[in-house]
Design an enzyme around this catalytic site. Structure first.
Site, mmCIF file in Angstrom:
data_model
loop_
_atom_site.group_PDB
_atom_site.id
_atom_site.type_symbol
_atom_site.label_atom_id
_atom_site.label_comp_id
_atom_site.label_asym_id
_atom_site.label_seq_id
_atom_site.Cartn_x
_atom_site.Cartn_y
_atom_site.Cartn_z
ATOM 1 N N LYS A 1 -85.432 -73.634 -76.322
ATOM 2 C CA LYS A 1 -85.853 -74.156 -75.041
ATOM 3 C C LYS A 1 -85.416 -73.430 -73.528
ATOM 4 O O LYS A 1 -85.842 -73.663 -72.697
ATOM 5 C CB LYS A 1 -85.626 -75.719 -74.846
ATOM 6 C CG LYS A 1 -86.432 -76.489 -75.843
ATOM 7 C CD LYS A 1 -86.261 -77.954 -75.554
ATOM 8 C CE LYS A 1 -87.128 -78.639 -76.657
ATOM 9 N NZ LYS A 1 -86.845 -80.068 -76.490
ATOM 10 N N LYS B 1 -95.223 -72.521 -83.428
ATOM 11 C CA LYS B 1 -95.375 -73.845 -83.723
ATOM 12 C C LYS B 1 -96.401 -74.482 -82.785
ATOM 13 O O LYS B 1 -96.331 -74.482 -81.564
ATOM 14 C CB LYS B 1 -93.957 -74.718 -83.446
ATOM 15 C CG LYS B 1 -93.931 -76.071 -84.373
ATOM 16 C CD LYS B 1 -92.685 -76.709 -83.859
ATOM 17 C CE LYS B 1 -92.651 -77.086 -82.419
ATOM 18 N NZ LYS B 1 -91.501 -78.138 -82.294
ATOM 19 N N LYS C 1 -96.608 -79.996 -78.001
ATOM 20 C CA LYS C 1 -97.344 -80.681 -77.089
ATOM 21 C C LYS C 1 -97.202 -79.954 -75.863
ATOM 22 O O LYS C 1 -97.637 -80.232 -74.436
ATOM 23 C CB LYS C 1 -97.039 -82.135 -76.851
ATOM 24 C CG LYS C 1 -95.480 -82.487 -77.016
ATOM 25 C CD LYS C 1 -95.267 -83.964 -77.408
ATOM 26 C CE LYS C 1 -93.653 -84.057 -77.878
ATOM 27 N NZ LYS C 1 -93.830 -85.253 -78.604
HETATM 28 P P1 AMP Z 1 -91.355 -83.737 -81.178
HETATM 29 O O1 AMP Z 1 -92.735 -83.888 -80.626
HETATM 30 O O2 AMP Z 1 -90.667 -82.633 -80.779
HETATM 31 O O3 AMP Z 1 -90.561 -85.331 -80.429
HETATM 32 O O4 AMP Z 1 -91.286 -84.071 -82.557
HETATM 33 C C1 AMP Z 1 -91.556 -85.285 -83.293
HETATM 34 C C2 AMP Z 1 -91.672 -85.119 -84.948
HETATM 35 O O5 AMP Z 1 -92.729 -84.334 -85.238
HETATM 36 C C3 AMP Z 1 -90.480 -84.223 -85.591
HETATM 37 O O6 AMP Z 1 -90.131 -84.532 -86.778
HETATM 38 C C4 AMP Z 1 -90.918 -82.820 -85.539
HETATM 39 O O7 AMP Z 1 -90.514 -82.167 -86.458
HETATM 40 C C5 AMP Z 1 -92.351 -83.045 -85.843
HETATM 41 N N1 AMP Z 1 -93.338 -81.829 -85.342
HETATM 42 C C6 AMP Z 1 -93.357 -81.739 -84.165
HETATM 43 N N2 AMP Z 1 -94.262 -80.497 -84.157
HETATM 44 C C7 AMP Z 1 -94.762 -80.181 -85.421
HETATM 45 C C8 AMP Z 1 -95.442 -79.239 -85.930
HETATM 46 N N3 AMP Z 1 -96.011 -78.341 -85.169
HETATM 47 N N4 AMP Z 1 -95.448 -79.358 -87.223
HETATM 48 C C9 AMP Z 1 -94.845 -79.987 -88.197
HETATM 49 N N5 AMP Z 1 -94.242 -81.082 -87.708
HETATM 50 C C10 AMP Z 1 -93.775 -81.262 -86.128
#
Ligand code: AMP
Ligand code: TRP
Length: 352
Positions: free
Chosen positions: A127, A211, A214
Site C-alpha cells: 500500500k 489482484k 475496489k
Molecule cells: P477488503 O476488500 O480488502 O476489505 O477484503 C475483504 C475480503 O475480501 C478479504 O477476505 C479479502 O481477502 C477478500 N478479497 C478481496 N479482494 C479479493 C480478490 N481479488 N480475490 C479474492 N478475495 C478477495
C-alpha cells in the site's frame, strides 16, 4: 442452530467454534470480495457456525475516506452482505466502530506485537509502494494489530478470507500465542484461516498478475456488485485474454494468468472444479467461453445487485440492523475484554 462441523479444530479444542470475518467499507465491493469472502460467509453461516461479520470502518480510515461516502459505503456493504445471504437473524452483522472493545483490545495488542513483525507485513509494503511511506498513517502501520483484536475479541476460531489476508491471520496467531505465553494463560485461541474455494484470489480483468481490487483506478479491471447485467457482460467480453483456445488440462493454464483467472471465476460461480471447467471447454476459444461466463456471472450477481438496491432504499433499516448487531457483538466481546484487562493487571473497579 444446527451442530457446527468440527473441522480443523485440533489446536482449539477448548474453544467453541466461532467464525469472524470483516470487510473494509472503503469502496464498492467487487466480484473478488464476493467469491473470496461474502459467498463463504453465507456458506459458513448455513453450515451452522456461530458467525460474526463486521464492516471494519476503523480499518477503512487508515487511508483517507470522505465522511459522507464512508457512511454510505458502510450501508452499501451491509446491504451486500445481506443480499449475498448473510442473515442478520442468524449471524451477527455490525460495523466495527460501534463496539469500542475493538479499539481497546487493539491497544493491548499494540503492546504485544513487535515492530519487527509489523515491518514484515506485505500489505503495508504494497500500500505504500511507490509512495512516501513516511507519510502513511500510523493506523495503516498498526492495521494488523487491530485486525487481530477484531478476531480475538470474540475468541473466533475460524476466519474465512481471501488469500491476501493469510499473513495477517498468521500475525493474529502470533499475537495470541505471545499474549498467552507472556501472561502464562491459555486465554486466546490460535485461529485458523479458512481460505477455500476456486477463487481465493480473483485477479484483475485487465492484468492477470494483479489482484481484482475496489481501489484499482481502472473500473474495467473489476466487476462491482453494483454493476448491471450490461456492464458485467461488457467487462467480461473486454477482459484481457490470449488468442489460444482453452487447454485440455489445468497444467496448460500455467503461463496464462488471464485465462486461468477466468476459468477460476467460472469454477467459483458454477460450483464446479477448475478441472471440470477446463474439461468442458477444452479446445474452445474465448469467443465461446466468455459469453458462457458472462451469462453465469449475470445470473449470480444480478439478483444480489437487485436485492442490494432494494435494501439501500431504506437506509434507516440498515442502520437499525447494524445497531442491533453491535449490541449482540458487544455482549460477546465485553466479558472477553474485561478478562483480558484483568489478566494484564488493569484495575476494573468502576461501576458499570
Ligand atoms: P477488503 O476488500 O480488502 O476489505 O477484503 C475483504 C475480503 O475480501 C478479504 O477476505 C479479502 O481477502 C477478500 N478479497 C478481496 N479482494 C479479493 C480478490 N481479488 N480475490 C479474492 N478475495 C478477495
Ligand atoms: N484486513 C482485511 C482485508 O482488508 C479486513 C479485516 C479487518 C478482516 N479485520 C478483519 C478480515 C478480521 C478478517 C478478520 O481484507
Amino acid at each position: 442452530m444446527t451442530q457446527a462441523p468440527s473441522t480443523a479444530l485440533s489446536p482449539n479444542a477448548a474453544f467453541t467454534p466461532r467464525v469472524f470475518s470483516g470487510i473494509q467499507p472503503s469502496g464498492g465491493l467487487t466480484l473478488g470480495n464476493y467469491l473470496g469472502a461474502l459467498k463463504r460467509f453465507a456458506e459458513m453461516q448455513d453450515e451452522g457456525f456461530e458467525s460474526i461479520y463486521c464492516l471494519v470502518d476503523m480499518h477503512a480510515i487508515t487511508v483517507w475516506q470522505d465522511p459522507v461516502a464512508l457512511a454510505n459505503q458502510t450501508r452499501e456493504a451491509a446491504a451486500a452482505f445481506i443480499a449475498a445471504g448473510v442473515d442478520p437473524a442468524r449471524s451477527v452483522l455490525f460495523n466495527q466502530s460501534q463496539v469500542s472493545g475493538h479499539a481497546e483490545l487493539a491497544w493491548i495488542f499494540n503492546c504485544v506485537a513487535r515492530l519487527g513483525w509489523m515491518n514484515r507485513m506485505t500489505q503495508f509494503k504494497d500500500k505504500t509502494a511507490g509512495k512516501n511511506a513516511e507519510n502513511a498513517s500510523l493506523g495503516l502501520y498498526a492495521y494488523p494489530s487491530l485486525m487481530a483484536a477484531d478476531i480475538l475479541l470474540y475468541h473466533a476460531t475460524h476466519v474465512p478470507v481471501g488469500e491476501d489476508q493469510k499473513q495477517h491471520i498468521e500475525l493474529t496467531r502470533d499475537i495470541a500465542a505471545k499474549f498467552n505465553h507472556d501472561y502464562g494463560v491459555e486465554f486466546f485461541p490460535i485461529t485458523e484461516p479458512v481460505i477455500e474455494g476456486a477463487a481465493t484470489r480473483v485477479m484483475s480483468l485487465r492484468d492477470g498478475t494483479k489482484k481484482m481490487s475496489k481501489s484499482d483506478p481502472s473500473d474495467a479491471s473489476r466487476i462491482n456488485l453494483t454493476d448491471d447485467a450490461d456492464a458485467i457482460a461488457s467487462k467480461i467480453r473486454k477482459a484481457k485474454t490470449d488468442p489460444e483456445p482453452l487447454p485440455e488440462t489445468l497444467d496448460g493454464l500455467k503461463e496464462r494468468p488471464e485465462a486461468k483467472n477466468l476459468v477460476n471465476i467460472y469454477a467459483a460461480l458454477s460450483g464446479m472444479t477448475a478441472e471440470a471447467v477446463v474439461g468442458e471447454f477444452a479446445g474452445k476459444g474465448f469467443g465461446t467461453f466468455k459469453p458462457a461466463l458472462a451469462e453465469l456471472a449475470v445470473a449470480q450477481i444480478a439478483p444480489i445487485t437487485t436485492e442490494m438496491n432494494r435494501l439501500m432504499a431504506d437506509p434507516a433499516e440498515i442502520d437499525r440492523i447494524l445497531g442491533a448487531g453491535a449490541e449482540k457483538a458487544d455482549a460477546i466481546a465485553a466479558p472477553i475484554l474485561a478478562r483480558t484487562q484483568e489478566i494484564v493487571g488493569m484495575i476494573r473497579s468502576r461501576a458499570r
